[in-house]
Design a protein around this motif. Structure first.
Motif, PDB file in Angstrom:
ATOM      1  N   GLY A   1       0.817  -1.207   0.000  1.00 37.01           N
ATOM      2  CA  GLY A   1       0.000   0.000   0.000  1.00 37.01           C
ATOM      3  C   GLY A   1       0.854   1.262   0.000  1.00 37.01           C
ATOM      4  O   GLY A   1       0.531   2.248  -0.665  1.00 37.01           O
ATOM      5  N   ALA A   2       1.961   1.230   0.752  1.00 37.95           N
ATOM      6  CA  ALA A   2       2.872   2.379   0.792  1.00 37.95           C
ATOM      7  C   ALA A   2       3.491   2.621  -0.582  1.00 37.95           C
ATOM      8  O   ALA A   2       3.599   3.762  -1.038  1.00 37.95           O
ATOM      9  CB  ALA A   2       3.961   2.147   1.831  1.00 37.95           C
ATOM     10  N   VAL A   3       3.902   1.532  -1.247  1.00 30.71           N
ATOM     11  CA  VAL A   3       4.499   1.648  -2.585  1.00 30.71           C
ATOM     12  C   VAL A   3       3.455   2.113  -3.591  1.00 30.71           C
ATOM     13  O   VAL A   3       3.728   2.948  -4.466  1.00 30.71           O
ATOM     14  CB  VAL A   3       5.115   0.310  -3.031  1.00 30.71           C
ATOM     15  N   ALA A   4       2.226   1.591  -3.471  1.00 33.17           N
ATOM     16  CA  ALA A   4       1.158   1.968  -4.398  1.00 33.17           C
ATOM     17  C   ALA A   4       0.807   3.446  -4.267  1.00 33.17           C
ATOM     18  O   ALA A   4       0.426   4.102  -5.236  1.00 33.17           O
ATOM     19  CB  ALA A   4      -0.083   1.113  -4.144  1.00 33.17           C
ATOM     20  N   THR A   5       0.950   3.995  -3.064  1.00 32.77           N
ATOM     21  CA  THR A   5       0.601   5.397  -2.816  1.00 32.77           C
ATOM     22  C   THR A   5       1.767   6.338  -3.060  1.00 32.77           C
ATOM     23  O   THR A   5       1.619   7.396  -3.679  1.00 32.77           O
ATOM     24  CB  THR A   5       0.107   5.577  -1.366  1.00 32.77           C
ATOM     25  N   GLY A   6       2.952   5.964  -2.549  1.00 31.60           N
ATOM     26  CA  GLY A   6       4.097   6.862  -2.607  1.00 31.60           C
ATOM     27  C   GLY A   6       5.212   6.449  -3.539  1.00 31.60           C
ATOM     28  O   GLY A   6       6.212   7.153  -3.667  1.00 31.60           O
ATOM     29  N   GLY A   7       5.086   5.264  -4.158  1.00 32.46           N
ATOM     30  CA  GLY A   7       6.156   4.788  -5.021  1.00 32.46           C
ATOM     31  C   GLY A   7       7.241   4.075  -4.242  1.00 32.46           C
ATOM     32  O   GLY A   7       7.166   3.953  -3.011  1.00 32.46           O
TER      33      GLY A   7
ATOM     34  N   GLY B   1      10.699  12.194  -4.696  1.00 33.07           N
ATOM     35  CA  GLY B   1       9.340  11.877  -5.124  1.00 33.07           C
ATOM     36  C   GLY B   1       9.383  10.894  -6.283  1.00 33.07           C
ATOM     37  O   GLY B   1      10.443  10.418  -6.683  1.00 33.07           O
ATOM     38  N   GLN B   2       8.221  10.569  -6.808  1.00 30.65           N
ATOM     39  CA  GLN B   2       8.166   9.575  -7.876  1.00 30.65           C
ATOM     40  C   GLN B   2       7.281  10.080  -9.006  1.00 30.65           C
ATOM     41  O   GLN B   2       6.107  10.380  -8.799  1.00 30.65           O
ATOM     42  CB  GLN B   2       7.611   8.249  -7.344  1.00 30.65           C
ATOM     43  N   ALA B   3       7.852  10.187 -10.190  1.00 28.45           N
ATOM     44  CA  ALA B   3       7.080  10.631 -11.348  1.00 28.45           C
ATOM     45  C   ALA B   3       6.101   9.545 -11.783  1.00 28.45           C
ATOM     46  O   ALA B   3       6.283   8.370 -11.474  1.00 28.45           O
ATOM     47  CB  ALA B   3       8.027  10.971 -12.503  1.00 28.45           C
ATOM     48  N   ALA B   4       5.075   9.951 -12.498  1.00 28.82           N
ATOM     49  CA  ALA B   4       4.096   8.991 -13.011  1.00 28.82           C
ATOM     50  C   ALA B   4       4.769   8.054 -14.009  1.00 28.82           C
ATOM     51  O   ALA B   4       5.597   8.466 -14.814  1.00 28.82           O
ATOM     52  CB  ALA B   4       2.951   9.732 -13.689  1.00 28.82           C
TER      53      ALA B   4
END
Length: 448
Positions: free
Chosen positions: A83-89, A250-253
């Motif tokens: 869930g953390a990866v899915a939300t914040g990368g 941060g993480q780009a789309a």
């Protein structure tokens, strides 16, 4: 306003920048105040395997640790990481890991206060935790009451409904039932019956089951992660790079992933880190207070190892599995993302995942059942214990039939509210923690 909307808005409000700074700042502050207590981790691990009765208490130090680990190692280590990866990368994995490394000092400090300020109940059992430290150490019973209320509420989120709900969501991914409703009610009923069989017997019954279950489930899950990582070994260098770079920029789309700012990455990682290792939450010291130990520092060392195993080891492995699989780029959420990562190991991966999650979930429900009942006991006396246990069993069924996101949002919000009075307690009584650490320094060095 329906439950889902209320939970979402409350979670966003609670997990703003002030709480993130307070939580991570407390980890750093206590790391410095205790002289980087993390350096004594080898000695702590050695002590943690002792089953000898060293003093007054209800369960052995090992039993207390296994109960704490049972409550700590749960769906947060599997679905929560995804869930953390899915939300914040991928960068959220590093923030989770850092909350674990520095959170060791916080978990140590919580246990010092729990044992120092614990009390013996009329039936001879021990009771302790932040509510007693707030009352007896700070002379702030009102704050202890607030903490106990939040604990009673938070227990149903982090320790009960999210756990049951995660099992159902994973079963849905694998079984793909004709009737979603039937699956939820059947799975929830089975979990409720199993929970009742153990929880109604109290802390000694819980500790006995956890001493047997926790080592088996943890080792089995780590082996499963290791096998997936061996298969994904070629992707590991890029996975480490994504985790490091994403944590600071941060993480780009990309693909189906919508992108995340640095604030969102840190928020996702730290919130899920608290959910996973519970350092700063104030839950684990409740069972630490029941340990048969000769002084606060000795049990605190044992308690601190829980954060190491939970986040520094298990969560990191899950994070590497999820990121190295590449499925996070597809925009998958929580259980679906974890399931996809383990499915890459074909027939074996899903078996390890189901075994890990089912055992993690069951043990967490058991451990948190004890936390919640001790908080209820603090508020209303021993007469509240049996009704709370019954309500606890029914909540397992309730959580199984609720929408997944609503349950997680509720848990996050309740966790944050529970952590605030505990963090205040730790900061205000840091001098006591330092004094106890100095008084029992021989236990730190192994020369006792």
């Amino acid at each position: 306003m329906d439950f889902a909307k209320f939970a979402s808005e409350l979670s966003s409000l609670v997990w703003g920048l002030p709480l993130i700074v307070l939580l991570f700042g407390t980890h750093l502050f206590l790391t410095l105040r205790t002289g980087f207590i993390q350096r004594f981790l080898p000695q702590a691990i050695k002590i943690s395997f002792s089953r000898e009765k060293e003093g007054d208490g209800d369960v052995s130090q090992f039993g207390a640790l296994m109960t704490a680990l049972a409550a700590t190692i749960g769906t947060g280590n599997i679905v929560g990481v995804a869930g953390a990866v899915a939300t914040g990368g991928p960068g959220a994995v590093l923030w989770m890991w850092l909350t674990g490394v520095f959170g060791i000092a916080t978990k140590y400090s919580e246990a010092v206060l729990a044992v120092k300020y614990r009390v013996q109940m009329p039936d001879g059992s021990m009771a302790g935790g932040p509510m007693y430290a707030l009352e007896r150490g700070m002379n702030a019973k009102w704050l202890g009451v607030i903490f106990a209320i939040f604990t009673c509420v938070a227990a149903f989120g982090i320790g009960n409904m999210t756990q049951a709900n995660s099992i159902v969501e994973l079963l849905r991914e694998h079984i793909k039932p004709d009737s979603d409703v039937v699956l939820r009610w059947v799975a929830g009923s089975v979990m409720a019956v199993l929970t009742a069989a153990v929880v109604l017997g109290g802390v000694k019954s819980i500790a006995k089951v956890c001493e047997f279950l926790v080592p088996i489930m943890a080792v089995g899950y780590v082996i499963g992660c290791a096998l997936v990582l061996i298969k994904n070994h070629a992707a590991l260098p890029q996975a480490f790079a994504d985790i490091w770079n994403g944590a600071w920029s941060g993480q780009a789309a990309v693909g189906g992933f919508v992108g995340a700012t640095l604030k969102q990455v840190a928020q996702a990682g730290i919130a899920r880190g608290l959910f996973s290792n519970e350092s700063g939450l104030g839950s684990a010291p409740i069972v630490a207070a029941a340990a048969q130990t000769r002084n606060p520092v000795r049990q605190a060392l044992v308690s601190s190892t829980a954060t190491f195993w939970d986040t520094v080891v298990v969560c990191l492995m899950t994070g590497l599995v999820v990121v190295s699989s590449g499925h996070w780029k597809e925009g998958l959420a929580k259980a679906a993302l974890t399931s996809a990562a383990f499915n890459d190991l074909h027939d074996v991966g899903p078996i390890f995942l189901l075994f890990g999650l089912m055992t993690f979930v069951f043990s967490t429900i058991l451990g948190w059942g004890y936390y919640g009942e001790k908080a209820a006991e603090y508020l209303m006396g021993s007469r509240a214990v049996k009704p709370y246990r019954i309500l606890w069993v029914l909540a397992v069924l309730f959580g199984s039939v609720q929408p997944a996101q609503a349950v997680w949002d509720f848990a996050d919000a309740a966790n944050g509210l529970m952590a605030i009075p505990n963090l205040i307690c730790l900061i205000c009584l840091s001098g006591v923690i330092v004094a106890e650490t100095r008084a029992h320094r021989a236990d730190l060095t192994g020369k006792a």
